[in-house]
Motif scaffolding. Structure first.
Motif, PDB file in Angstrom:
ATOM      1  N   GLY A   1      19.659  -8.926  13.854  1.00  0.00           N
ATOM      2  CA  GLY A   1      20.069 -10.273  13.503  1.00  0.00           C
ATOM      3  C   GLY A   1      20.631 -10.422  12.104  1.00  0.00           C
ATOM      4  O   GLY A   1      20.755 -11.544  11.597  1.00  0.00           O
ATOM      5  N   VAL A   2      20.963  -9.302  11.453  1.00  0.00           N
ATOM      6  CA  VAL A   2      21.569  -9.360  10.118  1.00  0.00           C
ATOM      7  C   VAL A   2      23.084  -9.340  10.287  1.00  0.00           C
ATOM      8  O   VAL A   2      23.638  -8.408  10.881  1.00  0.00           O
ATOM      9  N   LYS A   3      23.744 -10.344   9.788  1.00  0.00           N
ATOM     10  CA  LYS A   3      25.188 -10.467   9.978  1.00  0.00           C
ATOM     11  C   LYS A   3      25.949  -9.546   9.018  1.00  0.00           C
ATOM     12  O   LYS A   3      25.767  -9.633   7.800  1.00  0.00           O
ATOM     13  N   PRO A   4      26.797  -8.662   9.553  1.00  0.00           N
ATOM     14  CA  PRO A   4      27.578  -7.770   8.685  1.00  0.00           C
ATOM     15  C   PRO A   4      28.555  -8.568   7.823  1.00  0.00           C
ATOM     16  O   PRO A   4      29.034  -9.631   8.229  1.00  0.00           O
ATOM     17  N   ASN A   5      28.862  -8.059   6.644  1.00  0.00           N
ATOM     18  CA  ASN A   5      29.879  -8.683   5.800  1.00  0.00           C
ATOM     19  C   ASN A   5      31.014  -7.696   5.534  1.00  0.00           C
ATOM     20  O   ASN A   5      31.071  -6.624   6.155  1.00  0.00           O
ATOM     21  N   ASP A   6      31.904  -8.031   4.631  1.00  0.00           N
ATOM     22  CA  ASP A   6      33.063  -7.172   4.381  1.00  0.00           C
ATOM     23  C   ASP A   6      32.644  -5.812   3.833  1.00  0.00           C
ATOM     24  O   ASP A   6      33.277  -4.790   4.133  1.00  0.00           O
ATOM     25  N   VAL A   7      31.555  -5.769   3.058  1.00  0.00           N
ATOM     26  CA  VAL A   7      31.077  -4.490   2.516  1.00  0.00           C
ATOM     27  C   VAL A   7      30.582  -3.589   3.643  1.00  0.00           C
ATOM     28  O   VAL A   7      30.823  -2.375   3.645  1.00  0.00           O
ATOM     29  N   THR A   8      29.885  -4.181   4.620  1.00  0.00           N
ATOM     30  CA  THR A   8      29.424  -3.414   5.794  1.00  0.00           C
ATOM     31  C   THR A   8      30.600  -2.748   6.485  1.00  0.00           C
ATOM     32  O   THR A   8      30.557  -1.553   6.819  1.00  0.00           O
ATOM     33  N   MET A   9      31.662  -3.530   6.688  1.00  0.00           N
ATOM     34  CA  MET A   9      32.802  -3.022   7.453  1.00  0.00           C
ATOM     35  C   MET A   9      33.570  -1.938   6.690  1.00  0.00           C
ATOM     36  O   MET A   9      34.144  -1.038   7.292  1.00  0.00           O
ATOM     37  N   VAL A  10      33.546  -2.015   5.365  1.00  0.00           N
ATOM     38  CA  VAL A  10      34.165  -0.945   4.565  1.00  0.00           C
ATOM     39  C   VAL A  10      33.430   0.372   4.826  1.00  0.00           C
ATOM     40  O   VAL A  10      34.051   1.430   5.001  1.00  0.00           O
ATOM     41  N   GLY A  11      32.085   0.308   4.880  1.00  0.00           N
ATOM     42  CA  GLY A  11      31.293   1.503   5.166  1.00  0.00           C
ATOM     43  C   GLY A  11      31.585   2.062   6.549  1.00  0.00           C
ATOM     44  O   GLY A  11      31.732   3.281   6.724  1.00  0.00           O
ATOM     45  N   ILE A  12      31.669   1.179   7.550  1.00  0.00           N
ATOM     46  CA  ILE A  12      31.951   1.624   8.922  1.00  0.00           C
ATOM     47  C   ILE A  12      33.365   2.213   9.023  1.00  0.00           C
ATOM     48  O   ILE A  12      33.599   3.204   9.720  1.00  0.00           O
TER      49      ILE A  12
ATOM     50  N   HIS B   1      38.539  -2.808  13.678  1.00  0.00           N
ATOM     51  CA  HIS B   1      39.530  -3.770  13.188  1.00  0.00           C
ATOM     52  C   HIS B   1      39.476  -5.062  14.017  1.00  0.00           C
ATOM     53  O   HIS B   1      39.457  -6.175  13.460  1.00  0.00           O
ATOM     54  N   SER B   2      39.394  -4.913  15.339  1.00  0.00           N
ATOM     55  CA  SER B   2      39.341  -6.107  16.203  1.00  0.00           C
ATOM     56  C   SER B   2      38.015  -6.856  16.020  1.00  0.00           C
ATOM     57  O   SER B   2      37.967  -8.088  16.082  1.00  0.00           O
ATOM     58  N   TYR B   3      36.924  -6.098  15.778  1.00  0.00           N
ATOM     59  CA  TYR B   3      35.606  -6.712  15.537  1.00  0.00           C
ATOM     60  C   TYR B   3      35.672  -7.599  14.294  1.00  0.00           C
ATOM     61  O   TYR B   3      35.130  -8.709  14.276  1.00  0.00           O
ATOM     62  N   ILE B   4      36.330  -7.109  13.243  1.00  0.00           N
ATOM     63  CA  ILE B   4      36.470  -7.872  11.993  1.00  0.00           C
ATOM     64  C   ILE B   4      37.199  -9.187  12.261  1.00  0.00           C
ATOM     65  O   ILE B   4      36.792 -10.255  11.780  1.00  0.00           O
ATOM     66  N   GLU B   5      38.271  -9.106  13.056  1.00  0.00           N
ATOM     67  CA  GLU B   5      39.053 -10.310  13.354  1.00  0.00           C
ATOM     68  C   GLU B   5      38.269 -11.283  14.235  1.00  0.00           C
ATOM     69  O   GLU B   5      38.251 -12.500  13.976  1.00  0.00           O
ATOM     70  N   LYS B   6      37.598 -10.773  15.281  1.00  0.00           N
ATOM     71  CA  LYS B   6      36.861 -11.643  16.209  1.00  0.00           C
ATOM     72  C   LYS B   6      35.692 -12.349  15.530  1.00  0.00           C
ATOM     73  O   LYS B   6      35.382 -13.495  15.835  1.00  0.00           O
ATOM     74  N   ASN B   7      35.034 -11.643  14.602  1.00  0.00           N
ATOM     75  CA  ASN B   7      33.863 -12.217  13.942  1.00  0.00           C
ATOM     76  C   ASN B   7      34.219 -12.925  12.639  1.00  0.00           C
ATOM     77  O   ASN B   7      33.327 -13.343  11.902  1.00  0.00           O
ATOM     78  N   GLU B   8      35.511 -13.043  12.410  1.00  0.00           N
ATOM     79  CA  GLU B   8      36.024 -13.781  11.247  1.00  0.00           C
ATOM     80  C   GLU B   8      35.355 -13.341   9.948  1.00  0.00           C
ATOM     81  O   GLU B   8      34.965 -14.147   9.100  1.00  0.00           O
TER      82      GLU B   8
END
Length: 706
Positions: free
Chosen positions: A196-207, A224-231
Motif C-alpha cells: 500500500g505504499v505509493k511509488p513516486n518518481d524516485v521509485t520509478m527511476v530505480g526501476i 513507462h506506461s505504468y508511470i503514465e497510467k498512475n500519473e
C-alpha cells in the motif's frame, strides 16, 4: 565584549531541546564559509560551555560533515568529544559516510548507534544505512564482504524497521538496481505496491535503472506506461531515466519519439540521445544531433569522442578532440583525455599522446589511476616503454595501474620484467585481478616462459581464489603451443571445466601455423568455425598453413569456402606517424601523394636487402603465383613495407620509425625489417596484432619468437 558563558545547569535538557538555537555563537555556524571560521566557533563553544549542549554540538557536526567545505575526519573528531550526542548527530555522520566512498564507516557508525545511543534509529537513519550496504557491494570493497552479503545486510536492516515509508523502499530498490540484482529490485517494487505504499518518481527511476541493466525493452515499455497510467510526476530526472532506458535497450525509435515529446530538456537529455545514436553506430544521426545542440558542454563532446573510440574509429575520435580544441567551447576533462589517449593507443599516435601528457601537467590535473592507466597504455602501445615506466613510477598505483604496466612489459617481450613487477605488486599488498593474470600469462607467452606460465596458472585459484576463465585458458594454450607442446595444449583443452571457446581454438590454430602441424590445425580450425562461422581469420590461418606446406590445391579450396560463405580476408593496414600526422597504407596502396617516391624507395630496399643475402619466403604469398618475380612483388606490396618506405623518406635519419599493423607481421617482412635496420642504421618499432618488434642492428627484440 566576551561571549556570555552558559550555566552548566542548563544541560539537564532533553536531546532535542533547542534552547540555544538563537544563541549568537550558534547562529554564526550557518554563516561559515571555510574550515578556519568553523574551528574558531568550535573553540568559542568550548570556552563558553555551548559545546556540551546536544543541539548546539549537532549543529557544529552538521556543518563539519555536510557543508561545501566539510571534513569528515574533523567532524568525526568533534563527534567523539561529545559526551552524549543526540540522534541527529548520529544520523548526520551516518548520512555523510553513506554519501562518500566510505560506506564501511557508515555501517560502523550504525553499529555504534545501536550499542551506545539512548534513542532508537528512525526513518532518517535507515535509508542511508541501506544505501551504504548496497554501495559496499557496488564498490566491491574488501574485508571479506561479498556483494550478496552486503545486500543481505541491507535486507536485514530493512526488515528490522518498525515503519517503512517510500524513502526506505526507494533505498532498497535503488540499491538492488545499482548492484545488478534486477529481479530483487522488481520484487521489492511489487512488495511495495502490495504493502500500500505509493511509488513516486524516485521509485520509478530505480526501476528504470533495473530495466536498463536488464536490457529488457518490453519491461521498460511497461514501466513507462505504468508511470503514465498512475500519473506519477514526470520530473526531468525521471524523463531522462526513461530516455536512458530506451537508448540502453537500443530502441532509438522509442527514444526519439519520447525525446521529441519532452517539454523540458537539459544537457543530460541531449547527451543521452547523442550517446544512444553513437553507441548504436548511427554516427550520422549522432553528428547531426551534436551540431544542433543548443549548447555543447564537455559531456556532449565526450559522448561522441568515446563512442568513436569504443566503436573502433580512433581517427574520428582524434578528429573530434582536435575540433574541441579549436572550438574552445568546453575544456577537456578526465573522460575526454582517457578516451583520446585510448584512440592514440590504437593508432600509435605518440605525438598527440605525449602532448596530452604535457597538457595534464600544464593544467595541474591530478594524475589519478584512470589517467595514469591510460597514459601507461598509450606509451606502451606506441612503443615508448621507458616513458610508460616513468609514468608508472610517478603515481599512486591501484590494481589497474599495476596490470597495465605488466601488460606493457609483456607486449614488448619483457616477460621476466613483467614477473618481477608482479612480485613488487604482491609486496605492495595489491591484490591481483583476473585481468592481471591475463596480462601476466600473456607476458609469459611472448617470452617463452613456459614453466613460469604453468606456475602462475596453477596459483590463480589455489592462492588468489581467482577461477581461470576462457581468456586464461587461451593464454595457457598459447604458452604451450608457441613452445611446441601441442599435445599438452590439446590435453589442457580436453580437460577444461568449461566448454572451450573461440579464443582457445584460435590460440591452438596459431601454434599449429608456427610449428607447421597441418593435421591438428585442421581440427582446431573446424572447432573454431563451429563456434564462429563468420571468423575469416580462421580460414586465412588455415590457408597460410597449407601455403607453408606447399598444398596450393587446399589453399584454393579454403579460398573457395570463404567465397561461398561470403567472407573476405581482412586487408592488411599499416600506419606510421610523421610530424604528428598518422599516415595509413593498405596492401599495394598507391593513393598517397608521395606514392611515386615511396615505390622508388621500395625498389631500392629490395635491391639493398638482396645484396645482404636476403631471399624471399615464397610461402608467405597466399595466392598461387607461378612466376618468381611476381611472388616477390606481391610480398613487396605488404602494407608494413610501404609504411616503412614512407618512414625512411619522411623522417630524419636519427628518428625512430614507429609502425602499427592490424595483422600479424609475416615472416618475410620480419626478415626484411631486420636487414633494413642494419643497412640503413635505423631503429624500427613495429606493433602487430599480437606484440611489439624492436628492430635494431639487424636483430629483433622478439628473438624470432612470435
Amino acid at each position: 565584549m566576551a561571549a556570555q558563558s552558559v550555566p552548566l545547569t542548563k544541560f539537564t535538557t532533553v536531546d532535542n531541546d533547542r534552547f540555544f538555537a538563537n544563541h549568537p555563537t550558534i547562529t554564526l555556524i550557518d554563516q561559515c564559509s571555510n574550515p578556519k571560521q568553523l574551528k574558531q566557533i568550535h573553540a568559542q563553544m568550548l570556552r563558553i560551555g555551548l559545546f556540551f549542549d546536544p543541539f548546539s554540538s549537532s549543529k557544529l557536526i552538521q556543518s563539519s560533515a555536510l557543508s561545501e567545505f566539510s571534513s569528515l575526519q574533523y567532524a568525526h573528531k568533534v563527534f567523539d568529544q561529545i559526551p552524549e550526542p543526540n540522534l541527529y548527530s548520529w544520523n548526520t555522520l551516518i548520512r555523510a559516510y553513506a554519501t562518500t566512498s566510505q560506506p564501511l564507516s557508515c555501517l560502523s557508525m550504525f553499529t555504534r548507534l545501536l550499542n551506545e545511543c539512548g534513542e532508537k534509529p528512525n526513518k532518517f537513519t535507515y535509508p542511508f544505512v541501506i544505501k551504504a550496504s548496497a554501495k559496499i557491494g557496488d564498490l566491491q570493497l574488501g574485508k571479506g564482504i561479498h556483494e550478496c552479503g552486503c545486500l543481505d545486510m541491507a535486507r536485514r536492516v530493512f526488515s528490522s524497521m518498525p515503519e517503512r515509508d517510500v524513502i526506505s523502499w526507494n533505498s532498497m530498490i535503488d540499491g538492488f538496481a545499482q548492484n545488478d540484482c534486477v529481479e530483487d529490485a522488481v520484487e521489492f517494487f511489487q512488495r511495495m505496491e502490495e504493502g500500500g505504499v505509493k511509488p513516486n518518481d524516485v521509485t520509478m527511476v530505480g526501476i528504470l535503472t533495473a530495466c536498463r541493466k536488464k536490457l529488457d525493452l518490453e519491461f521498460g515499455r511497461w514501466v513507462h506506461s505504468y508511470i503514465e497510467k498512475n500519473e506519477i510526476k514526470l520530473s526531468l530526472i525521471l524523463s531522462n531515466a526513461i530516455l536512458d532506458m530506451y537508448t540502453k535497450c537500443r530502441s532509438m525509435q522509442d527514444a526519439k519519439k519520447f525525446f521529441d515529446k519532452m517539454g523540458r530538456k537539459d544537457v543530460v537529455s541531449w547527451t543521452t540521445m547523442l550517446a544512444g545514436y553513437a553507441s548504436s553506430g548511427d554516427f550520422n544521426a549522432a553528428r547531426d544531433l551534436f551540431d544542433s545542440l543548443p549548447s555543447k558542454d564537455i559531456a556532449s563532446w565526450n559522448s561522441l569522442i568515446s563512442a568513436y573510440e569504443q566503436s573502433g574509429n580512433p581517427k574520428e575520435a582524434i578528429a573530434m578532440f582536435n575540433e574541441l580544441q579549436l572550438s574552445k567551447t568546453a575544456t577537456p576533462d578526465e573522460v575526454t583525455l582517457v578516451s583520446t589517449l585510448s584512440a592514440c593507443s590504437e593508432l600509435g599516435a605518440i605525438e598527440l599522446g605525449s602532448w596530452i601528457h604535457v597538457y595534464i601537467k600544464k593544467e595541474g590535473m591530478r594524475l589519478n589511476c584512470h589517467l595514469a592507466t591510460a597514459l601507461i597504455d598509450m606509451y606502451s602501445k606506441c612503443g615508448d616503454l621507458d616513458k610508460a615506466l616513468e609514468v608508472f613510477h610517478s603515481v599512486n598505483k591501484d590494481v589497474f595501474v599495476w596490470s597495465s604496466m605488466i601488460a606493457g612489459l609483456g607486449m614488448h617481450g619483457c616477460g621476466r620484467d613483467a614477473i618481477a613487477l608482479f612480485s613488487e605488486m604482491k609486496e605492495a599488498k595489491v591484490k591481483p585481478s583476473a585481468v592481471t593474470f591475463t596480462n601476466l600469462l600473456s607476458a609469459c607467452s611472448h617470452s617463452g616462459l613456459v614453466e613460469e606460465g604453468r606456475e602462475f596458472f596453477h596459483q590463480m585459484e589455489l592462492i588468489y581464489k581467482i577461477v581461470p576463465c576462457m581468456q586464461h585458458y587461451a593464454c595457457m594454450v598459447d604458452i604451450l603451443g608457441r613452445a611446441g607442446l601441442l599435445e599438452e595444449a590439446m590435453e589442457l583443452i580436453k580437460n577444461m571445466p568449461i566448454v572451450p571457446g573461440g579464443s582457445v581454438w584460435g590460440a591452438l590454430l596459431g601454434a599449429c601455423r608456427l610449428h607447421k602441424n597441418v593435421g591438428l590445425a585442421e581440427e582446431a580450425c573446424d572447432r573454431l568455425l563451429q563456434i564462429e562461422p563468420q571468423n575469416h581469420g580462421a580460414y586465412v590461418s588455415l590457408s597460410n598453413i597449407y601455403a607453408n606446406s606447399g598444398q596450393w590445391d587446399k589453399v584454393s579450396e579454403v579460398r573457395k569456402r570463404m567465397r561461398d560463405a561470403g567472407l573476405k580476408k581482412e586487408p592488411g593496414c599499416s600506419a606510421v606517424e610523421v610530424n604528428g600526422s598518422v599516415h595509413e597504407f593498405l596492401v599495394g596502396d598507391n593513393t598517397h601523394p608521395m606514392c611515386e617516391k615511396i615505390y622508388l624507395k621500395l625498389d631500392e630496399i629490395a635491391e639493398m636487402v638482396k645484396l645482404e643475402g636476403y631471399s624471399s619466403k615464397k610461402s608467405e604469398v597466399l595466392q598461387m603465383v607461378d612466376e618468381e618475380d611476381m611472388q616477390e612483388k606481391a610480398l613487396r606490396l605488404h602494407s608494413e613495407r610501404i609504411a616503412l618506405a614512407y618512414g625512411l623518406i619522411s623522417q630524419r635519419p636519427s628518428q625512430k620509425i614507429q609502425i602499427v599493423k592490424n595483422l600479424r607481421v609475416c615472416e618475410d617482412c620480419h626478415s626484411v625489417f631486420k636487414i633494413v635496420s642494419k643497412i640503413y642504421d635505423r631503429e624500427i618499432v613495429l606493433r602487430d596484432r599480437y606484440r611489439f618488434h624492436h628492430f635494431k642492428g639487424g636483430s629483433c627484440s622478439c628473438m624470432d619468437y612470435w
